[in-house]
Design a protein around this motif. Structure first.
Motif, PDB file in Angstrom:
ATOM      1  N   VAL A 274     -41.873   1.591 -26.508  1.00  0.00           N
ATOM      2  CA  VAL A 274     -41.833   2.606 -25.458  1.00  0.00           C
ATOM      3  C   VAL A 274     -41.355   3.941 -26.012  1.00  0.00           C
ATOM      4  CG1 VAL A 274     -40.668   3.306 -23.330  1.00  0.00           C
ATOM      5  CG2 VAL A 274     -41.551   0.969 -23.566  1.00  0.00           C
ATOM      6  N   ASP A 275     -40.213   3.909 -26.697  1.00  0.00           N
ATOM      7  CA  ASP A 275     -39.635   5.156 -27.201  1.00  0.00           C
ATOM      8  C   ASP A 275     -40.531   5.804 -28.251  1.00  0.00           C
ATOM      9  OD1 ASP A 275     -37.635   4.275 -25.593  1.00  0.00           O
ATOM     10  OD2 ASP A 275     -36.028   4.452 -27.068  1.00  0.00           O
ATOM     11  N   GLU A 276     -41.049   4.993 -29.143  1.00  0.00           N
ATOM     12  CA  GLU A 276     -41.885   5.526 -30.220  1.00  0.00           C
ATOM     13  C   GLU A 276     -43.172   6.127 -29.654  1.00  0.00           C
ATOM     14  OE1 GLU A 276     -44.211   3.964 -34.252  1.00  0.00           O
ATOM     15  OE2 GLU A 276     -43.010   2.573 -33.046  1.00  0.00           O
ATOM     16  N   ALA A 277     -43.785   5.446 -28.693  1.00  0.00           N
ATOM     17  CA  ALA A 277     -45.043   5.927 -28.109  1.00  0.00           C
ATOM     18  C   ALA A 277     -44.839   7.254 -27.373  1.00  0.00           C
ATOM     19  CB  ALA A 277     -45.616   4.880 -27.159  1.00  0.00           C
ATOM     20  N   MET A 278     -43.752   7.348 -26.615  1.00  0.00           N
ATOM     21  CA  MET A 278     -43.516   8.583 -25.868  1.00  0.00           C
ATOM     22  C   MET A 278     -43.162   9.733 -26.799  1.00  0.00           C
ATOM     23  SD  MET A 278     -43.631  10.125 -23.024  1.00  0.00           S
ATOM     24  CE  MET A 278     -43.707   8.835 -21.760  1.00  0.00           C
ATOM     25  N   ALA A 279     -42.334   9.483 -27.805  1.00  0.00           N
ATOM     26  CA  ALA A 279     -41.959  10.546 -28.746  1.00  0.00           C
ATOM     27  C   ALA A 279     -43.182  11.061 -29.485  1.00  0.00           C
ATOM     28  CB  ALA A 279     -40.911  10.030 -29.734  1.00  0.00           C
ATOM     29  N   ARG A 280     -44.055  10.123 -29.912  1.00  0.00           N
ATOM     30  CA  ARG A 280     -45.256  10.536 -30.633  1.00  0.00           C
ATOM     31  C   ARG A 280     -46.200  11.308 -29.699  1.00  0.00           C
ATOM     32  NH1 ARG A 280     -48.778   5.718 -32.371  1.00  0.00           N
ATOM     33  NH2 ARG A 280     -46.763   5.104 -33.294  1.00  0.00           N
ATOM     34  N   SER A 281     -46.375  10.826 -28.469  1.00  0.00           N
ATOM     35  CA  SER A 281     -47.292  11.468 -27.519  1.00  0.00           C
ATOM     36  C   SER A 281     -46.857  12.876 -27.178  1.00  0.00           C
ATOM     37  CB  SER A 281     -47.374  10.630 -26.238  1.00  0.00           C
ATOM     38  OG  SER A 281     -47.818   9.333 -26.519  1.00  0.00           O
ATOM     39  N   MET A 282     -45.578  13.026 -26.831  1.00  0.00           N
ATOM     40  CA  MET A 282     -45.106  14.356 -26.432  1.00  0.00           C
ATOM     41  C   MET A 282     -44.972  15.276 -27.634  1.00  0.00           C
ATOM     42  SD  MET A 282     -45.252  14.093 -23.297  1.00  0.00           S
ATOM     43  CE  MET A 282     -44.780  15.800 -23.037  1.00  0.00           C
ATOM     44  N   GLY A 283     -44.760  14.705 -28.828  1.00  0.00           N
ATOM     45  CA  GLY A 283     -44.758  15.535 -30.025  1.00  0.00           C
ATOM     46  C   GLY A 283     -46.118  16.152 -30.251  1.00  0.00           C
ATOM     47  N   GLN A 284     -47.185  15.394 -29.914  1.00  0.00           N
ATOM     48  CA  GLN A 284     -48.542  15.912 -30.046  1.00  0.00           C
ATOM     49  C   GLN A 284     -48.906  16.837 -28.881  1.00  0.00           C
ATOM     50  OE1 GLN A 284     -50.467  12.097 -30.144  1.00  0.00           O
ATOM     51  NE2 GLN A 284     -50.483  12.001 -32.388  1.00  0.00           N
TER      52      GLN A 284
ATOM     53  N   GLY B 194     -40.043  21.418 -34.432  1.00  0.00           N
ATOM     54  CA  GLY B 194     -39.143  21.680 -33.314  1.00  0.00           C
ATOM     55  C   GLY B 194     -39.589  20.962 -32.054  1.00  0.00           C
ATOM     56  N   ILE B 195     -40.895  20.961 -31.805  1.00  0.00           N
ATOM     57  CA  ILE B 195     -41.426  20.278 -30.628  1.00  0.00           C
ATOM     58  C   ILE B 195     -41.258  18.768 -30.767  1.00  0.00           C
ATOM     59  CG2 ILE B 195     -43.558  19.781 -29.365  1.00  0.00           C
ATOM     60  CD1 ILE B 195     -44.406  22.661 -29.959  1.00  0.00           C
ATOM     61  N   GLU B 196     -41.469  18.273 -31.980  1.00  0.00           N
ATOM     62  CA  GLU B 196     -41.291  16.837 -32.206  1.00  0.00           C
ATOM     63  C   GLU B 196     -39.838  16.423 -31.981  1.00  0.00           C
ATOM     64  OE1 GLU B 196     -42.703  16.307 -36.152  1.00  0.00           O
ATOM     65  OE2 GLU B 196     -44.833  16.538 -35.612  1.00  0.00           O
ATOM     66  N   ARG B 197     -38.912  17.256 -32.437  1.00  0.00           N
ATOM     67  CA  ARG B 197     -37.484  16.947 -32.225  1.00  0.00           C
ATOM     68  C   ARG B 197     -37.122  16.970 -30.743  1.00  0.00           C
ATOM     69  NH1 ARG B 197     -34.701  20.450 -37.173  1.00  0.00           N
ATOM     70  NH2 ARG B 197     -35.256  18.984 -38.859  1.00  0.00           N
ATOM     71  N   LEU B 198     -37.735  17.912 -30.009  1.00  0.00           N
ATOM     72  CA  LEU B 198     -37.498  17.961 -28.559  1.00  0.00           C
ATOM     73  C   LEU B 198     -37.969  16.665 -27.919  1.00  0.00           C
ATOM     74  CD1 LEU B 198     -36.747  19.431 -25.912  1.00  0.00           C
ATOM     75  CD2 LEU B 198     -39.066  20.394 -25.907  1.00  0.00           C
ATOM     76  N   ALA B 199     -39.145  16.191 -28.332  1.00  0.00           N
ATOM     77  CA  ALA B 199     -39.676  14.947 -27.779  1.00  0.00           C
ATOM     78  C   ALA B 199     -38.778  13.769 -28.131  1.00  0.00           C
ATOM     79  CB  ALA B 199     -41.094  14.717 -28.303  1.00  0.00           C
ATOM     80  N   GLU B 200     -38.328  13.726 -29.386  1.00  0.00           N
ATOM     81  CA  GLU B 200     -37.453  12.634 -29.816  1.00  0.00           C
ATOM     82  C   GLU B 200     -36.114  12.677 -29.074  1.00  0.00           C
ATOM     83  OE1 GLU B 200     -37.226  13.363 -33.969  1.00  0.00           O
ATOM     84  OE2 GLU B 200     -39.260  12.650 -34.401  1.00  0.00           O
TER      85      GLU B 200
END
Length: 819
Positions: free
Chosen positions: A322-332, A7-13
């Motif tokens: 950019v998008d991949e790095a931010m999604a991965r970072s905020m997912g973590q 759920g958190i990963e989806r929020l980040a994405e």
């Protein structure tokens, strides 16, 4: 089954994918919250902490039911006038001219003024009723007539109006006290009272010879509130720019990129706007208790911002988009942010258990503000950052700092790895020493003092002198209340807080009612002042009866006829005594001690000047409890002590509730998000170390618990969790692919830099509160800075040994590797 991590990963994405929609939505919400900014009122002083105190309720009822007030009335003021000799003719004339100016100016709404000059003039001319007539009487009297009048006027009321250095032989005194009564309802607004008393001060200075702040000092609730509010303003003018400058400096060092700095600052600014706006809509005033909320939100916001940007930069090192790095970072990071937010909200919300309304409001605002911080740094900041970086890729914008604060193997990483080194060599010994030291610190700190008084809001004259050296616009306002309070205490022998009052909350029409009131003065406790007859020095309806008996033989015979026991106290048909008093010249005096409907009464008791507040309150409550009457002890001293008791109760209760809630949330969160509840328990050891060290520091530095800093113990749990959760959560991520010690080293390299940058920035920015004018805010700034420092050190030094010891002697930490 719903997976919270997913759920958190989806929020980040979703945040990254719909960054534009997020930014527009945040902008619209910000406009809405900005509308509440203008609705925020300001509240200062001690009144914000006394609203729910029982003794204060009794004081308010007395103000409603009796002609006089307990202690100083909010609608009265005291004018102190200094001179070579305030009993000399020129000063007497100046006093009476001042009184005439005040009473004749209808805009000031002054009903009456009284001074020792009135008593002297009355001896010269009993028919002189106005200040003008009294001034004429003193002006026309010969020196011999004036001296005789001064000698004749020397009674208790005269003594209360001149300083204790009065010499009846030479007829000299250095200071006079003029009482100013305003003809306004008790419910008059503070702002209206401030205006009236400010205009009164101007009228006083308009009399030749008077200089406000030099030889004339007007002291009243309006003046006091004006100057306390000015203290807040003067503090803000100096502290906020200094704090902002330090925060900007260290954030610039941490980000090393002005564009990233602006993104982080915009998130901090929106956090404040949203929180202030919420306060306006919720009708919560900005008060001394609320001041501390905003440094706390800045501390957490700075921490979140640095962690988010730092983790994003780590992801970008692997050449992710950019998008991949931010999604991965905020997912973590989202998991860690969520745990920190929930636990910190619990530590703030623990203050809702406080009996003090101001601390409850602190808990509400802090919890809501923390929630806003989470939303803005988990949703807005990533959206703003990816939007900016997308533009940077298309535009010729210079590149600034794009690497993490530290990297594994760097000199700074090795410097921060002290805790890992200890955990490698002697984790058990170190942890035992730390826990023993924490226990000793907590036991020592449990003896911290508790304090509450109006004076606690006032800076020392030395501190004000330092501010006076600052250039405009930083130079402070003119403050008179400090010197006024010193004069009242030193030159008028007024014990701090005055005496106490026993409020009798039942009808006093029974034949034995006055006998019961009389018994209140028998066998007085040690802190009560005594008369020559060995009774408590009291003022009550009985005092008025005795004075009327001495002045009126007919009334004396009436009392004797209604005194069956021969004690001098009427005990039969006392309504006739009341009726006779109503028809006498002492009717207004009787109204001070007996309610018009005879449904209540009050007894004022003098106390020994050197008696401490705790003893006085204990004795007053003992007297109120031992009487068969329905009685409540009240007065400024009692209110002060009840607030102190409530403050200590709030601190202890808040600490316990915050710890229990935090434990439940941590255990539950890690069980739900990571599959291992034990991770939540590992977080608690460094948190306990932080609390113990902070409590010991309070006692060591002589910082007492006050209503302003009472939440510090529960807050320290939230601060400790903030740093420890980031460490443990990063460790869990690293532990998926590495052994324990290697994972700890990687954790220090990855999270250590962000933790260090966050700590330095917030300690520097919030520590600036230590130069605030208001001592209570100074102390809070020092405590928050210490709490953040202890939380940082505990997370880096203690957490590694906790992890290693648990792995060695407890359940294995290994978890199924996430593919």
């Amino acid at each position: 089954m719903w997976d919270p991590n997913r759920g958190i990963e989806r929020l980040a994405e979703g945040t990254v994918e719909h960054a534009g929609v997020v930014l527009v939505s945040v902008a619209l919400l910000s406009v809405v919250f900005a509308g509440g900014l203008g609705l925020v009122d300001q509240e200062a002083g001690t009144d914000q902490f006394t609203e729910e105190v029982p003794a204060m309720d009794a004081m308010e009822r007395i103000d409603e039911e009796f002609a006089g007030d307990v202690g100083d009335s909010d609608t009265s003021a005291q004018l102190l006038v200094e001179a070579d000799n305030v009993v000399a003719r020129p000063t007497l004339l100046r006093l009476l001219e001042t009184q005439r100016r005040l009473e004749d100016d209808g805009t000031l709404r002054i009903g009456e003024t009284t001074s020792h000059a009135d008593r002297i003039a009355a001896e010269l001319d009993p028919d002189a009723e106005t200040p003008t007539d009294r001034r004429r009487a003193i002006q026309e009297a010969t020196d011999s007539e004036l001296a005789t009048a001064i000698e004749a006027a020397d009674d208790d009321r005269f003594a209360e109006a001149v300083s204790t250095d009065y010499n009846p032989t030479t007829q000299r005194a250095s200071t006079a006290l003029v009482t100013v009564e305003y003809d306004v309802p008790e419910s008059v607004s503070t702002s209206r009272l401030q205006t009236l008393q400010a205009d009164s001060a101007a009228a006083i200075e308009g009399v030749q010879g008077n200089e406000i702040g030099e030889n004339a000092y007007l002291f009243g609730e309006g003046i006091l509130q004006t100057e306390i509010t000015a203290l807040l303003t003067d503090t803000a003018i100096v502290v906020f720019p200094a704090a902002l400058g330090l925060i900007l400096l260290f954030l610039l060092i941490a980000y090393r990129d002005p564009i990233d700095l602006l993104v982080g600052l915009s998130a901090l600014l929106l956090t404040l706007v949203w929180t202030f706006g919420f306060m306006g809509y919720a009708g919560i005033p900005f008060s001394d208790a609320i001041v501390s909320v905003f440094p706390l939100l800045l501390a957490v916001g700075i921490d979140f911002g640095i962690h988010a940007i730092n983790r994003y930069r780590e992801a970008r090192l692997g050449e992710a988009s950019v998008d991949e790095a931010m999604a991965r970072s905020m997912g973590q990071l989202g998991t860690a942010f969520l745990i920190v937010t929930v636990t910190t909200v619990c530590s703030f919300a623990a203050n809702l258990t406080s009996p003090l309304g101001a601390l409850q409001e602190f808990g509400i605002v802090a919890a809501v503000g923390m929630t806003f911080t989470f939303v803005l740094f988990v949703v807005y900041l990533p959206a703003a950052k990816v939007t900016v970086d997308r533009l940077r890729e298309r535009l010729p914008v210079p590149a600034f700092g794009t690497t993490p604060i530290i990297s594994e193997g760097s000199q700074l990483a090795r410097g921060l790895a002290g805790g890992v080194s200890i955990s490698r060599r002697a984790p058990v010994v170190f942890l035992v020493v730390v826990l023993l030291a924490t226990g000793v610190a907590g036991a020592y700190g449990s003896g911290v003092d508790t304090e509450f008084s109006e004076e606690a809001f006032f800076p020392s004259e030395t501190w004000i002198d330092r501010y006076d050296r600052l250039p405009e616009p930083f130079a402070p306002s003119q403050y008179t209340f400090i010197e006024t309070i010193d004069i009242l205490e030193d030159e008028f022998d007024q014990p701090t807080g005055g005496g106490v009052t026993i409020y009798i909350d039942q009808p006093v029409r029974r034949d034995d009612s006055l006998e019961r009131i009389d018994r209140l003065g028998r066998n007085p406790p040690d802190s009560f002042a005594e008369t020559s007859a060995g009774r408590a020095d009291t003022e009550s309806i009985l005092t008025v009866i005795e004075r009327q008996r001495a002045a009126d033989p007919a009334f004396d015979r009436l009392v004797a006829q209604h005194d069956r026991l021969g004690t001098g106290v009427p005990d039969r048909d006392i309504e006739e005594i009341y009726a006779a008093l109503d028809d006498s010249q002492r009717a207004s005096e009787a109204d001070r001690y007996l309610a018009e409907n005879r449904e209540s009464a009050r007894v004022e008791i003098a106390v020994e000047p050197d008696a401490d507040t705790a003893s006085v309150v204990e004795d007053a409550q003992y007297v109120a409890d031992r009487t068969p009457l329905s009685a409540v002890a009240t007065g400024d001293r009692v209110v002060q002590q009840e607030v102190i008791d409530a403050t200590l109760d709030s601190a202890v209760r808040g600490l316990v509730v915050a710890f229990v809630l935090t434990t439940v949330v941590l255990v539950g969160s890690y069980r739900l998000l990571e599959g291992r509840a034990v991770y939540g328990l590992l977080n608690l050891v460094p948190v306990l170390v932080t609390v113990g060290l902070l409590l010991a520091s309070m006692r060591l530095l002589g910082i007492p618990l006050t209503p302003i800093n009472a939440p510090i113990l529960s807050i320290s749990i939230g601060l400790g969790v903030d740093y420890t959760v980031h460490f443990v959560h990063r460790f869990v991520d690293e532990y998926e692919t590495q052994e324990t010690l290697a994972a700890l080293s990687a954790t220090v390299a990855g999270a250590g830099g962000a933790l260090t940058g966050s700590m330095i920035t917030t300690v520097a920015g919030i520590g600036v509160l230590g130069i605030a004018l208001i001592p209570l805010i100074q102390e809070f700034g020092i405590l928050i800075a210490l709490g953040i420092g202890y939380a940082y050190l505990s997370s880096l030094l203690v957490t590694p040994s906790v992890i290693v010891v648990w792995e060695r002697f407890g359940d294995r930490l290994s978890v199924p590797r996430r593919g």
